[in-house]
Each structure stands twice: as structure tokens, then as C-alpha cells.
Design a protein around this motif. Structure first.
Motif, PDB file in Angstrom:
ATOM      1  N   ALA A 118       0.833  -1.212   0.000  1.00  0.00           N
ATOM      2  CA  ALA A 118       0.000   0.000   0.000  1.00  0.00           C
ATOM      3  C   ALA A 118       0.862   1.255   0.000  1.00  0.00           C
ATOM      4  O   ALA A 118       0.581   2.235  -0.708  1.00  0.00           O
ATOM      5  N   GLN A 119       1.934   1.241   0.771  1.00  0.00           N
ATOM      6  CA  GLN A 119       2.863   2.368   0.829  1.00  0.00           C
ATOM      7  C   GLN A 119       3.554   2.566  -0.516  1.00  0.00           C
ATOM      8  O   GLN A 119       3.660   3.697  -1.025  1.00  0.00           O
ATOM      9  N   THR A 150       1.118   3.942  -3.134  1.00  0.00           N
ATOM     10  CA  THR A 150       0.811   5.344  -2.875  1.00  0.00           C
ATOM     11  C   THR A 150       1.943   6.249  -3.339  1.00  0.00           C
ATOM     12  O   THR A 150       1.714   7.300  -3.956  1.00  0.00           O
ATOM     13  N   HIS A 151       3.183   5.868  -3.079  1.00  0.00           N
ATOM     14  CA  HIS A 151       4.328   6.664  -3.515  1.00  0.00           C
ATOM     15  C   HIS A 151       4.402   6.775  -5.039  1.00  0.00           C
ATOM     16  O   HIS A 151       4.715   7.838  -5.575  1.00  0.00           O
ATOM     17  N   ILE A 192       0.897   8.835  -6.179  1.00  0.00           N
ATOM     18  CA  ILE A 192       0.330   9.908  -5.360  1.00  0.00           C
ATOM     19  C   ILE A 192       0.019  11.151  -6.177  1.00  0.00           C
ATOM     20  O   ILE A 192      -0.843  11.953  -5.824  1.00  0.00           O
ATOM     21  N   LEU A 230      -4.804   8.319  -7.804  1.00  0.00           N
ATOM     22  CA  LEU A 230      -4.583   7.417  -6.672  1.00  0.00           C
ATOM     23  C   LEU A 230      -5.861   6.683  -6.283  1.00  0.00           C
ATOM     24  O   LEU A 230      -5.835   5.495  -5.965  1.00  0.00           O
ATOM     25  N   MET A 248      -6.155   2.681  -6.212  1.00  0.00           N
ATOM     26  CA  MET A 248      -6.495   1.967  -4.991  1.00  0.00           C
ATOM     27  C   MET A 248      -7.741   1.107  -5.186  1.00  0.00           C
ATOM     28  O   MET A 248      -7.898   0.051  -4.568  1.00  0.00           O
ATOM     29  N   ALA A 263      -7.233   5.009   0.405  1.00  0.00           N
ATOM     30  CA  ALA A 263      -6.878   6.285  -0.213  1.00  0.00           C
ATOM     31  C   ALA A 263      -6.807   7.418   0.810  1.00  0.00           C
ATOM     32  O   ALA A 263      -6.155   8.437   0.564  1.00  0.00           O
ATOM     33  N   ALA A 299      -3.275   9.221   2.321  1.00  0.00           N
ATOM     34  CA  ALA A 299      -2.578  10.215   1.505  1.00  0.00           C
ATOM     35  C   ALA A 299      -3.148  11.618   1.724  1.00  0.00           C
ATOM     36  O   ALA A 299      -2.457  12.617   1.489  1.00  0.00           O
ATOM     37  N   THR A 334       3.954  12.209   3.077  1.00  0.00           N
ATOM     38  CA  THR A 334       4.469  10.982   2.459  1.00  0.00           C
ATOM     39  C   THR A 334       5.531  10.309   3.323  1.00  0.00           C
ATOM     40  O   THR A 334       5.681   9.093   3.281  1.00  0.00           O
ATOM     41  N   LEU A 361       3.794   7.691   5.605  1.00  0.00           N
ATOM     42  CA  LEU A 361       2.799   6.770   5.057  1.00  0.00           C
ATOM     43  C   LEU A 361       2.991   5.354   5.588  1.00  0.00           C
ATOM     44  O   LEU A 361       2.013   4.640   5.842  1.00  0.00           O
TER      45      LEU A 361
END
Length: 402
Positions: free
Chosen positions: A121-122, A125-126, A129, A133, A137, A325, A328, A333, A336
């Protein structure tokens, strides 16, 4: 983001997707063969619930530190370590037919699997982002349902034909494949500095870091706790409940898998809609409340059972995408990993509490009816933290723009 990085992030998306499917096989590999395990190990329903809960028990205490480690030392090292634990733990489950050894294996594999979900998940997201996003997700949250549907409709058949250890050994092999792919494919997101730079950053102690992230992420985690207490309990005992109504093993597993089938369609739509039409909070509140109502009415469904299970799957699928989601929106960041660690820790509490308490009710009452009432209470309780979160957001907005 350079074009090469922009294209490569889809490779990362595929890697995280496969990793979550692997997680689903490890976690949900037991319910389809739970009847065989229960008979082979001479277990009660509460002990069955304990086996599901043991998967999550270490994560209650260790996923937050694991998230911090992922922030500080990098997602690649943390992810590889998690996959190694999954391989060891899953193999341990398969090597013996004693409750103790199976339980130890569930603890080890659970710690690895829950940590892997934090990393995926991290990582996702990176990489996304800056763009779409919510939609990403949404697709990401179809991986767990897809893996669960496959497990529910394949593992039971494999267990009946070759013994209950066969699907567990298959899962071990898949974990090894995922480990090799993760080690070879992983690439650091372009938004992060090199590890050599990162380790020079001042680090906070565990409790200081937790207090610094603030209340909102804990409210998201608390809602996710209650949602999963209901969802995982349903998936644990659903096959047994439907079998008690007269369905065969394959049919009972298939009906239980409806809970996840809906997500394959709804989750991407939910992710798309939170980018354009609905707030994340609204979808969580709406989905959790309707999920509670359907669970409450399930023992009374009669001839409408199939329709209600399809509806349950569609409604429950509204919750995961906006939940994943939200971090974020409320965290920098750099935090996260810690944020997803908090969410995962809460998830683990829900996994421990839900199956055990409902299994205990089944042992005491001889019926699943009160268990469905308790599942409905869990699902409805997931609404309250998000209502509180919305209130905090409105208060903060009013303070900024009086």
C-alpha cells in the motif's frame, strides 16, 4: 515524473497486485478447508476462530514498528523480510497436523503477510500519489477479493482430493515465487531520496512518532478494525454456515465467495468515483451501514439468500478503496508507512476479535444466528469513527476559513 518512471509504475502496480493475491492465499487459505482441519485436529468452533486470529495477533503489536521500519530502512528490505516470514510460516502450517504447530505457523505467516500489505500500500501510494490514486487503490483492492475467490473455489476441491495440506503447500510455492519477483522487480519510487540520504534523517521514538501522526489516521484505522471484524468473520464461518443449510462443500464455498466477487466490479468503480463524485468518508459510511443491515437479515433470508449474498458483496466492496486512499489525504508521504502500519494494526485487532467471539457464540448457542447479529454490530460500528473524522475535517476547515 520522467516517462520511463511513469511507465515503470505500472510494473510496480502489477507486482503489488500479485503480492496482495499471495497475501489472500495465505490468509484465506484456511476457511475453504476449515471443515477438514476441524475434523483432522478435533477442534471446536472457537478454536477455529483462534487459528484465524493467530494470523493477526502479532500484527497488533508489531505492524506499527514494521511501518516505521519501512519508512526508515526502505520498502524493499521490509518487503523481502515479510515474504521470507510468509514462506517459513506457511510451510510450518503444512508440515504437521497438530493445533500447536499450525498455530505457530499462522503466527509467523501472519506477521509477514500483514507487513507485506503495509509495504504494498505504501509503495503504490508513492508511485501514484500525483495521479489517479483513488482509481489505482480501487483496482488494488480487487486483489484481495480475487485471491479469496480463487482460494474459496479451488482450495476446498484440492483439500478434498489431496488432503488439507495440499493447498497450503501450493501457497508456500506461490510465496516463494512472489519473493523472487519482489527482489528482482522492485524499484525505489522517484519521489523518495536514496537510502543513504534517508538514514541521515532524524528519527523519532516509537511513541513520539505515533503521537505525531494525530487522531485522524487512528479513526480510519478504527473504522477498518470494525469492518474487518465483520468481514473476516463472515468469510471464516460463511462456508460452514451455508453447509449447515444443506449446501455441498463446493457450493457453500462458492456462495461465501460472493462477498469478494462483488469487489472485482465495484472496487474500481468506487476508486473512480472518489476522484470525481463522492467523498471517501461518504462511501465508507454508506457501505458499512448497508453491510450491517444485510448481515442482520441473512439468517432470515430463506429463498433470497443468494440474492442477499450478491448484494452483500457489492455493498461491502465500497469500503476498502476509500479507506486505503485516505492516508494520503491526512499524512505526509514521509509517514505513510507508519500510517498504513496503524491501519494494519487495527485490522489485526478486528481479525482477532471477530472470528473468536462469533465462534464462541456458535459453540455456546449451537446456532450462527447470534453470530450474524454480532457481525452486523461490528459493521455498523465502523460508521462512527468516520462520522467523527468528518466532524474534525469540518472543524479544521472552519478554523482555516472562518
Amino acid at each position: 515524473m520522467p516517462v520511463r518512471d511513469s511507465n515503470y509504475r505500472w510494473v510496480i502496480a502489477a507486482l503489488t497486485y500479485f503480492s496482495v493475491i499471495t497475501f489472500a492465499f495465505v490468509f484465506q487459505g484456511l476457511p475453504p478447508i476449515i471443515g477438514q482441519i476441524k475434523a483432522a485436529l478435533h477442534l471446536s468452533y472457537s478454536q477455529v476462530g483462534i487459528l484465524m486470529g493467530l494470523f493477526a495477533l502479532p500484527g497488533i503489536f508489531l505492524t506499527i514498528p514494521a511501518g516505521m521500519m519501512s519508512d526508515k530502512y526502505g520498502m524493499k528490505r521490509t518487503g523481502i523480510a515479510a515474504l521470507i516470514l510468509m514462506v517459513i510460516g506457511t510451510a510450518t502450517v503444512a508440515i504437521d497436523d497438530s493445533f500447536l504447530i499450525v498455530g505457530i505457523g499462522r503466527v509467523i505467516s501472519g506477521l509477514g503477510a500483514i507487513t507485506l500489505v503495509i509495504v504494498t500500500a505504501q509503495l503504490l501510494t508513492h508511485w501514484f500519489i500525483d495521479s489517479r490514486l483513488g482509481l489505482i487503490m480501487g483496482f488494488y483492492n480487487t486483489a484481495m477479493p480475487l485471491g479469496t475467490v480463487i482460494a474459496f473455489n479451488v482450495f476446498g476441491i484440492l483439500g478434498l482430493k489431496y488432503g488439507w495440506q495440499a493447498p497450503i503447500w501450493l501457497t508456500t510455492i506461490i510465496c516463494v515465487v512472489d519473493l523472487a519477483l519482489f527482489a528482482m522487480i522492485y524499484r525505489e519510487p522517484p519521489t523518495l531520496r536514496s537510502r543513504e540520504q534517508a538514514i541521515k534523517l532524524p528519527s523519532k521514538g516509537l511513541f513520539k512518532a505515533i503521537s505525531a501522526v494525530g487522531l485522524p489516521i487512528w479513526l480510519v484505522g478504527l473504522s477498518w478494525l470494525f469492518y474487518n471484524a465483520a468481514a473476516i468473520t463472515f468469510l471464516t464461518f460463511g462456508p460452514e454456515y451455508f453447509a449447515s443449510l444443506g449446501y455441498g462443500t463446493a457450493a457453500a464455498n462458492f456462495i461465501a465467495s460472493f462477498f469478494m466477487l462483488g469487489a472485482l466490479v465495484v472496487s474500481p468503480l468506487a476508486g473512480y468515483s472518489i476522484d470525481r463524485f463522492f467523498s471517501k468518508e461518504f462511501l465508507i459510511i454508506f457501505g458499512s451501514a448497508l453491510m450491517a443491515l444485510i448481515l442482520l437479515l441473512t439468517p432470515l433470508a430463506g429463498s433470497l439468500l443468494i440474492i442477499m449474498m450478491l448484494a452483500l458483496g457489492l455493498i461491502a466492496a465500497l469500503v476498502p478503496a476509500p479507506t486505503f486512499a485516505l492516508p494520503a489525504d491526512i499524512l505526509p508521504t514521509s509517514s505513510l508507512g507508519l500510517g498504513f502500519g496503524i491501519i494494519s494494526s487495527c485490522l489485526n485487532i478486528g481479525i482477532v476479535i471477530g472470528p473468536y467471539t462469533v465462534g464462541l457464540l456458535r459453540d455456546q448457542t449451537g446456532s450462527f444466528s447470534w453470530g450474524f447479529v454480532l457481525m452486523a454490530v461490528f459493521a455498523l460500528s465502523g460508521v462512527l469513527p468516520i462520522v467523527w473524522l468528518r466532524s474534525l475535517s469540518k472543524s479544521a476547515a472552519t478554523a482555516v476559513n472562518p
